[in-house]
Every structure is written in C-alpha cells, then in structure tokens.
Design a protein around this motif. Structure first.
Motif, PDB file in Angstrom:
ATOM      1  N   ARG A  47     -58.487  47.578   4.539  1.00  9.19           N
ATOM      2  CA  ARG A  47     -57.434  48.813   4.911  1.00  9.19           C
ATOM      3  C   ARG A  47     -56.477  48.116   6.068  1.00  9.19           C
ATOM      4  N   ALA A  48     -56.756  47.270   6.368  1.00 11.57           N
ATOM      5  CA  ALA A  48     -55.316  46.235   7.530  1.00 11.57           C
ATOM      6  C   ALA A  48     -54.212  45.520   6.607  1.00 11.57           C
ATOM      7  N   SER A  49     -54.984  45.320   5.605  1.00 12.55           N
ATOM      8  CA  SER A  49     -54.527  43.895   5.072  1.00 12.55           C
ATOM      9  C   SER A  49     -53.126  45.285   3.610  1.00 12.55           C
ATOM     10  N   LEU A  50     -53.452  45.902   3.768  1.00 16.95           N
ATOM     11  CA  LEU A  50     -52.625  47.484   2.356  1.00 16.95           C
ATOM     12  C   LEU A  50     -51.258  47.342   3.256  1.00 16.95           C
ATOM     13  N   LEU A  51     -50.590  47.595   3.126  1.00 19.40           N
ATOM     14  CA  LEU A  51     -49.061  47.642   3.168  1.00 19.40           C
ATOM     15  C   LEU A  51     -49.623  49.677   3.739  1.00 19.40           C
ATOM     16  N   ASP A  52     -48.758  49.563   4.477  1.00 16.11           N
ATOM     17  CA  ASP A  52     -48.746  51.381   5.157  1.00 16.11           C
ATOM     18  C   ASP A  52     -47.526  51.429   4.700  1.00 16.11           C
ATOM     19  N   PHE A  53     -47.559  52.836   4.404  1.00 13.42           N
ATOM     20  CA  PHE A  53     -46.454  53.676   3.900  1.00 13.42           C
ATOM     21  C   PHE A  53     -44.884  53.604   4.386  1.00 13.42           C
ATOM     22  N   ASP A  54     -44.633  53.394   5.820  1.00 12.64           N
ATOM     23  CA  ASP A  54     -43.401  52.464   6.308  1.00 12.64           C
ATOM     24  C   ASP A  54     -43.415  51.940   5.061  1.00 12.64           C
ATOM     25  N   GLU A  55     -43.644  50.471   5.487  1.00 11.72           N
ATOM     26  CA  GLU A  55     -43.319  49.295   4.594  1.00 11.72           C
ATOM     27  C   GLU A  55     -43.302  49.986   3.563  1.00 11.72           C
ATOM     28  N   ILE A  56     -44.013  50.301   2.581  1.00 18.24           N
ATOM     29  CA  ILE A  56     -44.186  50.252   1.125  1.00 18.24           C
ATOM     30  C   ILE A  56     -42.307  51.415   0.863  1.00 18.24           C
ATOM     31  N   ALA A  57     -42.138  51.911   2.105  1.00 14.13           N
ATOM     32  CA  ALA A  57     -40.614  52.739   1.733  1.00 14.13           C
ATOM     33  C   ALA A  57     -39.616  52.254   2.153  1.00 14.13           C
ATOM     34  N   ARG A  58     -39.564  51.076   3.335  1.00 15.37           N
ATOM     35  CA  ARG A  58     -38.499  49.958   3.470  1.00 15.37           C
ATOM     36  C   ARG A  58     -38.511  49.210   2.172  1.00 15.37           C
ATOM     37  N   LEU A  59     -39.545  49.157   1.044  1.00 15.72           N
ATOM     38  CA  LEU A  59     -39.485  48.022   0.014  1.00 15.72           C
ATOM     39  C   LEU A  59     -38.480  48.624  -1.049  1.00 15.72           C
ATOM     40  N   ALA A  60     -38.855  49.338  -0.861  1.00 16.07           N
ATOM     41  CA  ALA A  60     -38.907  50.194  -2.288  1.00 16.07           C
ATOM     42  C   ALA A  60     -37.000  51.048  -1.439  1.00 16.07           C
ATOM     43  N   ARG A  61     -36.901  51.276  -0.814  1.00 11.37           N
ATOM     44  CA  ARG A  61     -35.353  51.218  -0.297  1.00 11.37           C
ATOM     45  C   ARG A  61     -34.730  49.526  -0.999  1.00 11.37           C
ATOM     46  N   LEU A  62     -35.017  48.752  -0.280  1.00 17.28           N
ATOM     47  CA  LEU A  62     -34.309  47.487  -1.239  1.00 17.28           C
ATOM     48  C   LEU A  62     -34.347  47.333  -2.435  1.00 17.28           C
ATOM     49  N   PHE A  63     -35.594  47.839  -3.382  1.00 15.53           N
ATOM     50  CA  PHE A  63     -35.336  47.948  -4.191  1.00 15.53           C
ATOM     51  C   PHE A  63     -34.613  48.561  -5.016  1.00 15.53           C
ATOM     52  N   ALA A  64     -34.577  49.625  -4.937  1.00 15.97           N
ATOM     53  CA  ALA A  64     -32.989  50.533  -4.798  1.00 15.97           C
ATOM     54  C   ALA A  64     -32.170  50.219  -4.545  1.00 15.97           C
ATOM     55  N   GLU A  65     -31.591  49.455  -4.218  1.00 17.25           N
ATOM     56  CA  GLU A  65     -30.470  48.592  -3.712  1.00 17.25           C
ATOM     57  C   GLU A  65     -29.782  47.618  -4.777  1.00 17.25           C
ATOM     58  N   LEU A  66     -31.072  47.264  -5.130  1.00 15.66           N
ATOM     59  CA  LEU A  66     -31.081  46.073  -6.593  1.00 15.66           C
ATOM     60  C   LEU A  66     -31.041  46.434  -7.448  1.00 15.66           C
ATOM     61  N   GLY A  67     -31.125  48.298  -7.529  1.00  9.98           N
ATOM     62  CA  GLY A  67     -31.359  48.591  -8.722  1.00  9.98           C
ATOM     63  C   GLY A  67     -32.049  49.065  -9.973  1.00  9.98           C
ATOM     64  N   VAL A  68     -32.998  49.504  -9.212  1.00  9.20           N
ATOM     65  CA  VAL A  68     -34.511  50.094  -9.503  1.00  9.20           C
ATOM     66  C   VAL A  68     -34.516  51.555  -9.320  1.00  9.20           C
ATOM     67  N   SER A  69     -34.456  51.958 -10.455  1.00  7.45           N
ATOM     68  CA  SER A  69     -34.082  53.805 -10.414  1.00  7.45           C
ATOM     69  C   SER A  69     -35.044  54.272 -10.001  1.00  7.45           C
TER      70      SER A  69
END
Ligand code: SF4
Length: 341
Positions: A47-69
């Motif tokens: 469990r501890a090795s899984l990204l939590d929802f905050d971490e996933i949301a942050r990465l998704a935001r950065l990917f969106a800034e790079l063009g992910v839609s």
C-alpha cells in the motif's frame, strides 16, 4: 499556464495518460494474469508504495501542462482501489483535461458506484467482456465470474449516463474466437461499441503465440458475412480502434490490430504505474521512477521538465518492430496487470 506541445523523438505528441491505480485484480484472465502464475501467494505492491490521490492529481496536472488532454484510469482492476471516485473528482477540474475514462472488468460496477463515478466527472467507461458463452468467459476470467453480472454492469453504466459503453473483447484463437458473431449480434442496436482486440504478447506470462492471434481482417470478414459493415472515419488522429459501422444502422464496432496492423506511428500514450513509474510503451521493459522525485520535494518546474525530457527521448514502436520481425528489445516486459492496457 497554457498546455505546451510536447513531442517525442518520432514527432508524436503527448496527449494521453493512462494511470494505473493498482496492480491488484479480482479476476485472473488467462491472457493477462494467469492464476497459475498469480496465485494466492502473489506479492502485490504494498500500500505505502502506491501513489496517493494527491500525488496522482499533481502528476496529472503537470502532464496536462505538457499537452495531455485525456486521462484513462486502469489497473489491475481500478475499482478495487478504495474511493476511486474521489480521485476522479480530483482529476476532473484539472485545466486542459477534456476527457476522463476508466477501464473495468465490471465486477464491482454497481448502480451506486457507476452513479458516483459519473457524478465525480467520469466521461466514459470501457467494460471488458471476452465472451457471451458463460463457460468460455468463466474459463477465460479464471475466477468463474458469470457473463450476466458483466451485462448488468454495462446496464448500470448506461443508467448512470456513461453510455455508449465501450465493450472490449480480447480474441484468442482456440479460446473465444468462436464467440465473435454471438458477441456482435448481442451488441448490435444497443448503442454500445463492441471492440475486438487482437491477442497481444503483453508481459511475460501469457505464453503468447502468433498462431493464436485472430487478425482484425478476419474478424471484419466474419462479421461482414453476417451483417454488412463499412469503414467509418476515425474520430481523431491516433484513435486506437479502427471503426466499422453496420450498413443497416445497427451501430458500430471497433477493431484493435496491434499485431497485424500496428499503430505506433500515431501513438500518443504515456503510462503511469500505481507506484509512480512512467512508461512510454505498453511493451516497455523499464520505466522512469517519478515517485522518488515526487516524494523528495522536487518542485513543479523540475518535475515538469523531467516528464518532458522522458517523452522527448521516447522512440518506442514495439508493435511495428514485431510486425517487421525485427529483433525486439531484450529484457522483461512490464506485466499488463501492472500497467493496465
Ligand atoms: S507498441 Fe508501444 S509505441 Fe506502439 S502503439 Fe503500443 S504502446 Fe504505442
């Protein structure tokens, strides 16, 4: 911040991010997670090795800034991850994200869960169903799960406003290929989109053989012999499934031909594993550890630059090389159950 255009070394845009939220699944599909190899003592990610929802949301935001839609939530089976709708609610408002979808085996897609996912902002859902014949399906899912319950799940998704539902069938000769016409017949005139997926050599555990692949061409011929079909234009460049529509208005089907007609040339998909590794191909042998950066206090600019650097350096075209019988990269491919489709 306006989304950037991020290209890889073959000029392909970064558009889609597939997010695996767990490596766990309650099925043992023979082509993905055979129970002989994924038994009761299989060590899943702690469990501890899984990204939590905050971490996933942050990465998704950065990917969106790079063009992910477009974001797609996968697993394992994503619905085994507790409160997954809370993650959807975190992802839906991210600027630049136009589409959020999820791929599930349907076993946990109750009316309440479907409603909660739709209310949280899920736009589309894909349900896997490999046969209409119960004995075949129960054998292929490895846990004896009945067809009727998956059909119920599809109805639950539609009732929650997630229609048309995409239904994925992985076709394997000698296994469920005999059910192609029955599946097509069942979903005609339902509005749902049945997609036939050529059996792939994903991971290292399914004992893949080329002679067990039913080519997309053969599937089109077999269905066309029963119900005339015609090709339909793709919705966008890089769409994975080739679209065919029934001439009589019975709806459409999709054919995903990774083996016989690879589509690497337009592949815009990055994949994030549940433990925060970035993969640039479904058949990759190694990923880039983002979790270490996320958990060591790396700021947004540095993290974004790292994501872009990984994509810029991307040159994956595994399926194309496979079809050219070019020697493929050595090494252990990631498992489908670990990275999702
Ligand atoms: S084989 Fe890799 S590069 Fe080719 S389409 Fe699939 S994920 Fe993309």
């Amino acid at each position: 911040m306006l989304p950037m255009e991020t290209l890889d070394s073959l000029g392909r845009h970064l558009r889609d991010l597939r997010i695996s939220v767990t490596d766990r699944c309650n099925f043992r599909c023979t082509y993905c997670m055979p129970k002989e190899l994924f038994g009761a003592d299989h060590a899943f990610l702690p469990r501890a090795s899984l990204l939590d929802f905050d971490e996933i949301a942050r990465l998704a935001r950065l990917f969106a800034e790079l063009g992910v839609s477009k974001l797609r939530l996968t697993g394992g089976e994503p619905l085994v991850r507790k409160d997954i709708e809370k993650l959807v609610a975190r992802l839906a408002p991210i600027p630049g994200i136009a589409d959020i979808s999820l791929t599930t085996n349907g076993s946990l897609l109750t009316p309440a869960k479907a409603r909660a996912l739709a209310d949280a902002g899920l736009k589309r859902i894909t349900v896997s169903l490999d046969a209409l014949d119960d004995a075949t399906f129960q054998r292929m899912n490895g846990v004896g799960f009945p067809v009727a319950r998956v059909l119920e799940a599809i109805d639950n998704a539609a009732a929650a406003g997630l229609a048309p539902v995409k239904v994925n069938m992985v076709v394997k000769r000698g296994d469920n290929a005999s059910d192609i016409e029955a599946m097509a017949g069942h979903f005609r005139h339902t509005g749902h989109i049945l997609r036939f997926i050529e059996y792939m050599d994903v991971g290292n555990t399914n004992g893949w053989r080329l002679d067990e692949v039913v080519a997309g061409r053969e599937i089109v011929e077999r269905i066309g012999a029963r119900w005339p079909i015609e090709p339909a234009d793709p919705h966008y460049r890089g769409e994975v499934a080739k679209r065919w529509r029934y001439v009589d208005g019975g709806g459409e089907i999709g054919i995903i031909t990774s083996v016989t007609q690879p589509f690497c040339r337009n592949c815009t998909r990055a994949r994030l594993s549940a433990e925060g590794a970035l993969y640039t191909c479904l058949f990759a042998t190694r990923g880039f550890d983002l979790r270490a950066l996320v958990r060591s206090g790396t700021d947004d600019d540095a993290l974004r630059a790292q994501l872009a650097a990984v994509w810029h350096g991307r040159s994956d075209r595994y399926s194309e090389l496979r079809s050219l019988q070019t020697p493929l990269q050595a090494g252990h491919k990631i498992e489908m159950s670990y990275i999702g489709g």
